[in-house]
Design a protein around this motif. Structure first.
Motif, PDB file in Angstrom:
ATOM      1  N   ARG A  56      -4.115   7.838 -13.522  1.00 30.18           N
ATOM      2  CA  ARG A  56      -4.106   8.483 -12.299  1.00 30.18           C
ATOM      3  C   ARG A  56      -3.973   7.478 -11.121  1.00 30.18           C
ATOM      4  N   ARG A  57      -4.433   6.132 -11.158  1.00 29.01           N
ATOM      5  CA  ARG A  57      -4.153   5.089 -10.397  1.00 29.01           C
ATOM      6  C   ARG A  57      -2.801   4.735 -10.304  1.00 29.01           C
ATOM      7  N   GLU A  58      -2.072   4.740 -11.218  1.00 29.11           N
ATOM      8  CA  GLU A  58      -0.758   4.606 -11.195  1.00 29.11           C
ATOM      9  C   GLU A  58       0.014   5.699 -10.482  1.00 29.11           C
ATOM     10  N   MET A  94       2.085   5.370  -6.848  1.00 27.83           N
ATOM     11  CA  MET A  94       3.564   5.736  -6.765  1.00 27.83           C
ATOM     12  C   MET A  94       3.649   6.803  -5.583  1.00 27.83           C
ATOM     13  N   VAL A  95       2.864   7.973  -5.640  1.00 28.38           N
ATOM     14  CA  VAL A  95       3.016   8.954  -4.678  1.00 28.38           C
ATOM     15  C   VAL A  95       2.767   8.162  -3.440  1.00 28.38           C
ATOM     16  N   ASN A  96       1.921   7.378  -3.073  1.00 32.55           N
ATOM     17  CA  ASN A  96       1.991   6.814  -1.789  1.00 32.55           C
ATOM     18  C   ASN A  96       2.827   5.748  -1.349  1.00 32.55           C
ATOM     19  N   THR A 149       0.034   8.503   3.474  1.00 32.55           N
ATOM     20  CA  THR A 149      -1.092   9.263   3.987  1.00 32.55           C
ATOM     21  C   THR A 149      -1.914   9.669   3.044  1.00 32.55           C
ATOM     22  N   VAL A 150      -1.677   9.491   1.609  1.00 32.39           N
ATOM     23  CA  VAL A 150      -2.549   9.919   0.672  1.00 32.39           C
ATOM     24  C   VAL A 150      -3.823   9.041   0.628  1.00 32.39           C
ATOM     25  N   LEU A 204       6.079   6.280  -2.504  1.00 27.94           N
ATOM     26  CA  LEU A 204       7.138   7.333  -2.180  1.00 27.94           C
ATOM     27  C   LEU A 204       7.054   7.952  -0.623  1.00 27.94           C
ATOM     28  N   ILE A 205       5.773   8.389  -0.394  1.00 31.35           N
ATOM     29  CA  ILE A 205       5.475   9.082   0.705  1.00 31.35           C
ATOM     30  C   ILE A 205       5.718   8.246   2.074  1.00 31.35           C
ATOM     31  N   GLU A 206       5.226   6.842   1.831  1.00 30.69           N
ATOM     32  CA  GLU A 206       5.569   5.993   2.913  1.00 30.69           C
ATOM     33  C   GLU A 206       6.915   5.434   3.070  1.00 30.69           C
ATOM     34  N   GLN A 207       7.873   5.538   1.806  1.00 34.57           N
ATOM     35  CA  GLN A 207       9.188   5.284   1.912  1.00 34.57           C
ATOM     36  C   GLN A 207       9.845   6.483   2.897  1.00 34.57           C
ATOM     37  N   GLU A 208       9.604   7.610   2.620  1.00 36.24           N
ATOM     38  CA  GLU A 208       9.963   8.851   3.236  1.00 36.24           C
ATOM     39  C   GLU A 208       9.506   9.060   4.614  1.00 36.24           C
ATOM     40  N   THR A 209       8.108   8.804   4.840  1.00 31.04           N
ATOM     41  CA  THR A 209       7.753   9.156   6.130  1.00 31.04           C
ATOM     42  C   THR A 209       7.429   8.019   7.102  1.00 31.04           C
TER      43      THR A 209
END
Length: 132
Positions: A101-103, A107-109, A120-121, A111-116
């Motif tokens: 879950r932590r991994e 990763m989601v954070n 934000t998560v 990726l979303i930081e790279q894109e936006t």
């Protein structure tokens, strides 16, 4: 279309509660991946192991739900890749589940930081976690 309705509903609910919320109180919203994520993992046995999870992403600003929906395929693919690289022991243990879950959250954070341009998560939750 269903996700768009959920996003709009979230905006209306948040707007109706905004009168009761203090300026410093956070307003959280959740983005859920639909359908559930199903993938195989590395099994110790001769048959394939699989895991089926429901994932909810928690954000502090309901406006961020639009970015999450837009980048859903990228985020989903990253979670599937992480799950697919796990051992059976890790998938089936409580400590391993938390590490996964932590991994996924990190990763989601990332990726979303790279894109936006912003992470934000606030949290990533497994609301369903089934394996075989």
């Amino acid at each position: 279309m269903r996700k768009l309705v959920l996003i709009l509903l979230t905006f209306f609910v948040c707007a109706s509660y905004s009168d009761n919320v203090q300026a410093n109180d956070p307003v959280y919203a959740y983005y859920g991946f639909e359908p559930d994520i199903v993938t195989n993992y590395i099994s110790n046995r001769k048959k394939l192991g699989f895991v089926k999870i429901s994932v909810e992403l928690m954000v502090q600003n309901p406006n961020d739900l639009i970015d999450l929906e837009h980048h859903d395929p990228l985020l989903r693919a990253a979670i599937v890749e992480i799950l697919g690289n796990q051992s059976e022991d890790r998938v089936k243990s409580l400590a391993g589940r938390e590490e996964i879950r932590r991994e996924c959250f990190e990763m989601v954070n990332r990726l979303i930081e790279q894109e936006t341009g912003k992470a934000t998560v606030v949290n990533l939750l497994f609301t369903k976690y089934l394996y075989d």
